[in-house]
Motif scaffolding. Structure first.
Motif, PDB file in Angstrom:
ATOM      1  N   PHE A  15      37.078   8.653  21.199  1.00  0.00           N
ATOM      2  CA  PHE A  15      38.162   9.286  21.955  1.00  0.00           C
ATOM      3  C   PHE A  15      38.468  10.671  21.377  1.00  0.00           C
ATOM      4  O   PHE A  15      38.621  11.645  22.118  1.00  0.00           O
ATOM      5  N   ALA A  16      38.578  10.760  20.058  1.00  0.00           N
ATOM      6  CA  ALA A  16      38.885  12.045  19.419  1.00  0.00           C
ATOM      7  C   ALA A  16      37.775  13.064  19.694  1.00  0.00           C
ATOM      8  O   ALA A  16      38.043  14.246  19.948  1.00  0.00           O
ATOM      9  N   ALA A  17      36.523  12.598  19.672  1.00  0.00           N
ATOM     10  CA  ALA A  17      35.400  13.496  19.957  1.00  0.00           C
ATOM     11  C   ALA A  17      35.462  13.997  21.395  1.00  0.00           C
ATOM     12  O   ALA A  17      35.250  15.187  21.661  1.00  0.00           O
ATOM     13  N   ALA A  18      35.752  13.098  22.331  1.00  0.00           N
ATOM     14  CA  ALA A  18      35.855  13.491  23.739  1.00  0.00           C
ATOM     15  C   ALA A  18      36.964  14.519  23.930  1.00  0.00           C
ATOM     16  O   ALA A  18      36.801  15.501  24.670  1.00  0.00           O
ATOM     17  N   GLU A  19      38.080  14.318  23.266  1.00  0.00           N
ATOM     18  CA  GLU A  19      39.188  15.262  23.388  1.00  0.00           C
ATOM     19  C   GLU A  19      38.812  16.636  22.838  1.00  0.00           C
ATOM     20  O   GLU A  19      39.154  17.667  23.428  1.00  0.00           O
ATOM     21  N   ARG A  20      38.083  16.653  21.728  1.00  0.00           N
ATOM     22  CA  ARG A  20      37.658  17.944  21.174  1.00  0.00           C
ATOM     23  C   ARG A  20      36.721  18.677  22.134  1.00  0.00           C
ATOM     24  O   ARG A  20      36.856  19.885  22.338  1.00  0.00           O
ATOM     25  N   VAL A  21      35.784  17.948  22.728  1.00  0.00           N
ATOM     26  CA  VAL A  21      34.862  18.569  23.693  1.00  0.00           C
ATOM     27  C   VAL A  21      35.645  19.097  24.891  1.00  0.00           C
ATOM     28  O   VAL A  21      35.421  20.223  25.358  1.00  0.00           O
ATOM     29  N   LEU A  22      36.576  18.286  25.394  1.00  0.00           N
ATOM     30  CA  LEU A  22      37.376  18.687  26.556  1.00  0.00           C
ATOM     31  C   LEU A  22      38.151  19.969  26.280  1.00  0.00           C
ATOM     32  O   LEU A  22      38.141  20.902  27.083  1.00  0.00           O
ATOM     33  N   VAL A  23      38.860  19.998  25.163  1.00  0.00           N
ATOM     34  CA  VAL A  23      39.702  21.153  24.846  1.00  0.00           C
ATOM     35  C   VAL A  23      38.848  22.395  24.610  1.00  0.00           C
ATOM     36  O   VAL A  23      39.182  23.486  25.067  1.00  0.00           O
ATOM     37  N   ARG A  24      37.733  22.226  23.938  1.00  0.00           N
ATOM     38  CA  ARG A  24      36.885  23.374  23.576  1.00  0.00           C
ATOM     39  C   ARG A  24      36.048  23.878  24.746  1.00  0.00           C
ATOM     40  O   ARG A  24      35.937  25.084  24.967  1.00  0.00           O
ATOM     41  N   VAL A  35      29.768  13.672  23.809  1.00  0.00           N
ATOM     42  CA  VAL A  35      30.740  12.902  23.032  1.00  0.00           C
ATOM     43  C   VAL A  35      30.090  12.339  21.775  1.00  0.00           C
ATOM     44  O   VAL A  35      30.632  12.451  20.667  1.00  0.00           O
ATOM     45  N   THR A  36      28.914  11.713  21.931  1.00  0.00           N
ATOM     46  CA  THR A  36      28.274  11.098  20.758  1.00  0.00           C
ATOM     47  C   THR A  36      27.800  12.160  19.768  1.00  0.00           C
ATOM     48  O   THR A  36      27.855  11.951  18.552  1.00  0.00           O
ATOM     49  N   GLU A  37      27.345  13.306  20.268  1.00  0.00           N
ATOM     50  CA  GLU A  37      26.963  14.387  19.355  1.00  0.00           C
ATOM     51  C   GLU A  37      28.182  14.898  18.589  1.00  0.00           C
ATOM     52  O   GLU A  37      28.112  15.136  17.385  1.00  0.00           O
ATOM     53  N   GLU A  38      29.308  15.046  19.296  1.00  0.00           N
ATOM     54  CA  GLU A  38      30.539  15.516  18.643  1.00  0.00           C
ATOM     55  C   GLU A  38      31.028  14.505  17.609  1.00  0.00           C
ATOM     56  O   GLU A  38      31.541  14.879  16.552  1.00  0.00           O
ATOM     57  N   ALA A  39      30.840  13.206  17.919  1.00  0.00           N
ATOM     58  CA  ALA A  39      31.271  12.146  17.000  1.00  0.00           C
ATOM     59  C   ALA A  39      30.258  11.913  15.883  1.00  0.00           C
ATOM     60  O   ALA A  39      30.501  11.111  14.988  1.00  0.00           O
ATOM     61  N   ASN A  40      29.089  12.602  15.984  1.00  0.00           N
ATOM     62  CA  ASN A  40      28.026  12.477  14.988  1.00  0.00           C
ATOM     63  C   ASN A  40      27.544  11.030  14.857  1.00  0.00           C
ATOM     64  O   ASN A  40      27.424  10.483  13.759  1.00  0.00           O
ATOM     65  N   CYS A  41      27.286  10.423  16.016  1.00  0.00           N
ATOM     66  CA  CYS A  41      26.794   9.044  16.010  1.00  0.00           C
ATOM     67  C   CYS A  41      25.622   8.922  16.983  1.00  0.00           C
ATOM     68  O   CYS A  41      25.343   9.826  17.764  1.00  0.00           O
ATOM     69  N   ALA A  42      24.946   7.786  16.928  1.00  0.00           N
ATOM     70  CA  ALA A  42      23.790   7.543  17.794  1.00  0.00           C
ATOM     71  C   ALA A  42      24.212   7.503  19.254  1.00  0.00           C
ATOM     72  O   ALA A  42      25.330   7.096  19.592  1.00  0.00           O
ATOM     73  N   LYS A  43      23.313   7.921  20.140  1.00  0.00           N
ATOM     74  CA  LYS A  43      23.632   8.007  21.568  1.00  0.00           C
ATOM     75  C   LYS A  43      24.034   6.660  22.156  1.00  0.00           C
ATOM     76  O   LYS A  43      24.853   6.594  23.063  1.00  0.00           O
ATOM     77  N   GLY A  44      23.467   5.571  21.637  1.00  0.00           N
ATOM     78  CA  GLY A  44      23.749   4.261  22.216  1.00  0.00           C
ATOM     79  C   GLY A  44      25.094   3.665  21.834  1.00  0.00           C
ATOM     80  O   GLY A  44      25.517   2.670  22.418  1.00  0.00           O
ATOM     81  N   VAL A  45      25.769   4.285  20.860  1.00  0.00           N
ATOM     82  CA  VAL A  45      27.021   3.705  20.364  1.00  0.00           C
ATOM     83  C   VAL A  45      28.054   3.598  21.487  1.00  0.00           C
ATOM     84  O   VAL A  45      28.714   2.576  21.659  1.00  0.00           O
ATOM     85  N   LEU A  46      28.196   4.662  22.275  1.00  0.00           N
ATOM     86  CA  LEU A  46      29.207   4.653  23.338  1.00  0.00           C
ATOM     87  C   LEU A  46      28.927   3.522  24.322  1.00  0.00           C
ATOM     88  O   LEU A  46      29.834   2.795  24.721  1.00  0.00           O
ATOM     89  N   HIS A  47      27.669   3.346  24.693  1.00  0.00           N
ATOM     90  CA  HIS A  47      27.335   2.344  25.713  1.00  0.00           C
ATOM     91  C   HIS A  47      27.322   0.920  25.158  1.00  0.00           C
ATOM     92  O   HIS A  47      27.303  -0.035  25.927  1.00  0.00           O
TER      93      HIS A  47
END
Length: 199
Positions: A15-24, A35-47
Motif C-alpha cells: 500500500f505504501a509503495a502504491a501511494e508513493r508511485v501515485l503521488v510521484r 508497485v512491486t518495484e517500488e516495494a523492492n519485492c518479487a513481482k509475484g508477491v502482490l498476486h
C-alpha cells in the motif's frame, strides 16, 4: 528481484509503495509492476496476496476510507473547543493530503475500479464522500453546541467545504495551499452560520 526475500506486513508495504508511485508519477503510472518495484519485492508477491490488481486497489482505498473514518471521530470530539474555522481548516489540511488527492484522481481514472468499489458498498467518489460525512458530523455537533446558528444547512455546507478544498489541493504539480488560503476559503463558506462567541 529475488523471490525468497521475506517481507513483514506485506499489505502495508505494498500500500505504501502504491501511494508513493501515485503521488510521484500519477494514476497512469500505477501498475502492479510499478508497485512491486517500488516495494523492492518479487513481482509475484502482490498476486499471492490479492486476486488481481483492482482487488489490490480496492483494498488500498478501503484502508484509506477507514483512516478517514477514524479521523472523523477525532474531529467530532473537537466540537466546542478551539475555533470552528480553525478546526475545519486543520481537518481539511489533514483530509486532503497528497495521497488522498492522488487516490481520488486514480478513482476517476479507472472505470473498472469504480465498479469494484461500488460492489464493495462505496458510493460516489470514495474518500470525498467520507470527508463530507466527517465534516457534516462535526458541523452538526457544533450546531448542537450553539456555535453555529440553528438553521445552518449542514447538507449544503459540508459538500461545499469539501469541493472548495479539493479545488485548492487538486494541482498535484505545485505545493499544497497555504494554511491562510484554506482558512480564507473555510471562512467564506461558513461565516454566515457562525454565532459570535458567548461573553
Amino acid at each position: 528481484m529475488p523471490s525468497g526475500v521475506h517481507i513483514h506486513n506485506v499489505r502495508g508495504q505494498l500500500f505504501a509503495a502504491a501511494e508513493r508511485v501515485l503521488v510521484r508519477d500519477g494514476p497512469e503510472a500505477l501498475t502492479s509492476r510499478a508497485v512491486t518495484e517500488e516495494a523492492n519485492c518479487a513481482k509475484g508477491v502482490l498476486h499471492r496476496h490479492f486476486t488481481d490488481f483492482d482487488t489490490f486497489l480496492t483494498e488500498l482505498i478501503l484502508d484509506r476510507v477507514h483512516g478517514i473514518e477514524d479521523r472523523a471521530a477525532v474531529l467530532s470530539a473537537a466540537a466546542g473547543t478551539g475555533g470552528v474555522v480553525e478546526n475545519l481548516t486543520e481537518a481539511l489540511r489533514d483530509l486532503f493530503g497528497p495521497v488522498t488527492v492522488a487516490i481520488v484522481a486514480l478513482i476517476i481514472f479507472r472505470d473498472g475500479l469504480r465498479a469494484r468499489l461500488r460492489q464493495a458498498g462505496l458510493t460516489g467518489i470514495p474518500l470525498v464522500m467520507q470527508a463530507t460525512s466527517a465534516l457534516a458530523a462535526y458541523l452538526a455537533a457544533e450546531r448542537e453546541l450553539g456555535r453555529l446558528s440553528d438553521d445552518t444547512d449542514i447538507d449544503t455546507l459540508a459538500p461545499t467545504l469539501v469541493g472548495a478544498a479539493h479545488l485548492l489541493f487538486a494541482d498535484r504539480t505545485s505545493a499544497p495551499p497555504r494554511t491562510a488560503a484554506i482558512r480564507r476559503t473555510v471562512n467564506g463558506v461558513v461565516a454566515g452560520a457562525l454565532r459570535p462567541p458567548r461573553a
